[in-house]
Design a protein around this motif. Sequence first.
Motif, mmCIF file in Angstrom:
data_model
loop_
_atom_site.group_PDB
_atom_site.id
_atom_site.type_symbol
_atom_site.label_atom_id
_atom_site.label_comp_id
_atom_site.label_asym_id
_atom_site.label_seq_id
_atom_site.Cartn_x
_atom_site.Cartn_y
_atom_site.Cartn_z
ATOM 1 N N THR A 216 0.861 -1.176 0.000
ATOM 2 C CA THR A 216 0.000 0.000 0.000
ATOM 3 C C THR A 216 0.900 1.229 0.000
ATOM 4 O O THR A 216 1.507 1.573 1.000
ATOM 5 C CB THR A 216 -0.940 0.029 1.216
ATOM 6 O OG1 THR A 216 -0.179 -0.156 2.413
ATOM 7 C CG2 THR A 216 -2.003 -1.040 1.109
ATOM 8 N N LEU B 133 -2.723 4.768 -2.614
ATOM 9 C CA LEU B 133 -3.972 5.148 -1.971
ATOM 10 C C LEU B 133 -4.091 6.661 -1.852
ATOM 11 O O LEU B 133 -3.121 7.358 -1.550
ATOM 12 C CB LEU B 133 -4.055 4.534 -0.571
ATOM 13 C CG LEU B 133 -3.832 3.021 -0.450
ATOM 14 C CD1 LEU B 133 -4.006 2.599 0.995
ATOM 15 C CD2 LEU B 133 -4.759 2.239 -1.365
ATOM 16 N N VAL C 43 -7.572 -3.871 -1.679
ATOM 17 C CA VAL C 43 -6.476 -4.642 -1.092
ATOM 18 C C VAL C 43 -6.732 -6.145 -1.235
ATOM 19 O O VAL C 43 -5.843 -6.908 -1.650
ATOM 20 C CB VAL C 43 -6.287 -4.262 0.391
ATOM 21 C CG1 VAL C 43 -5.407 -5.282 1.108
ATOM 22 C CG2 VAL C 43 -5.685 -2.869 0.514
#
Length: 356
Positions: free
Chosen positions: A126, A210, A263
Amino acid sequence: MSVRPTLLVTGGAGFIGAAAAPELLRTYDVVALDNLHPQVHSTRDRPAALPEGVRLVTGDVTVASVWDHLLQDVAPDVVLHLAAETGTGQSLDEATRHASVNVVGTTQMLDAFGRAGAGPSRIVLTSSRAVYGEGAWIDADGSTTYPGQRGDTMLTEGEWDFPGLRPTAMDARSVAPLPVSVYGATKLAQEQLLGVWGRALGVEVAVLRLQNVYGPGQSLTNPYTGIMSLFCRMAMGGRSIPLFEDGRVRRDFVLIDDVVDAVVAAVTAQEVAAAPLDIGSGETQTIGAAADLIARRYGAPAPHVTGQFRHGDVRHAWAETAPATAALGWRPRFSLEEGVERLARWIDAQPGVTAA
């Protein structure tokens, strides 16, 4: 009886890790490695939000012996790499801390896989929209330009936008990463380190950049993340929400539920995209509009513009999500209005929550 694959989640007791765990447990035996840092966790106890089915190992990703001990009895098939220091403004004053966790923590993990003689088949990272910095802008001739970092003089004089330019969406296919914060630089370093290592050893690496993640379960005590929860607590106390710059900063607020979907899709997909994927809400809002929505939800006074600014904050940021939809079959489901209501209801239900 078939053996379930093992998923190792670094930073797995945090906001995203705890939220994603119920879905991940459907497919994997989940092991979470987390140092339970007091900036995020008010106590060193196992977080109540982390499902019981997750095995929690308390340890620091920057310490080699932690990795060696963990890998003696855990052989992860997939790694979800969430562990990171995330404060954009804080990173300017605590650069060593951010570099240690984000960069050295990543290299310690990779070195430990080498010492163990085995590694995962896939790593999902991430990352962050912070890797883009101010991103790409379009000039009067329609050409793309990169204006770079807004300096102290520009900000002090209240020149918030770049004259004659208009911003564009953050899109890994066409926008070059040019961080303007220490945090952003460390996240880009994570991407590059994992990419080099993965290509050399044949390990798939999926990168999700993100946007501003918010929603139920986010820390209410961390002063460096969670602007939406901070705004809610201000409005809860009847305060007018202060807006930096001119209140027209644009952001892409993406609800945790949509991030969890992305995710899980990246962890479980048959194949992963070679290029980073941008994860956002599919809509862009000004900070002022988001604050207005929250103020109305709580019956608080209207937000007010302060003209303050923070180095490392970019002027505008939103994601082009079409590539993530094409690669993962994922798309955001929640509007800002729906997300704010879900967040506010959760905050209102928390025992002992105090107004900010």
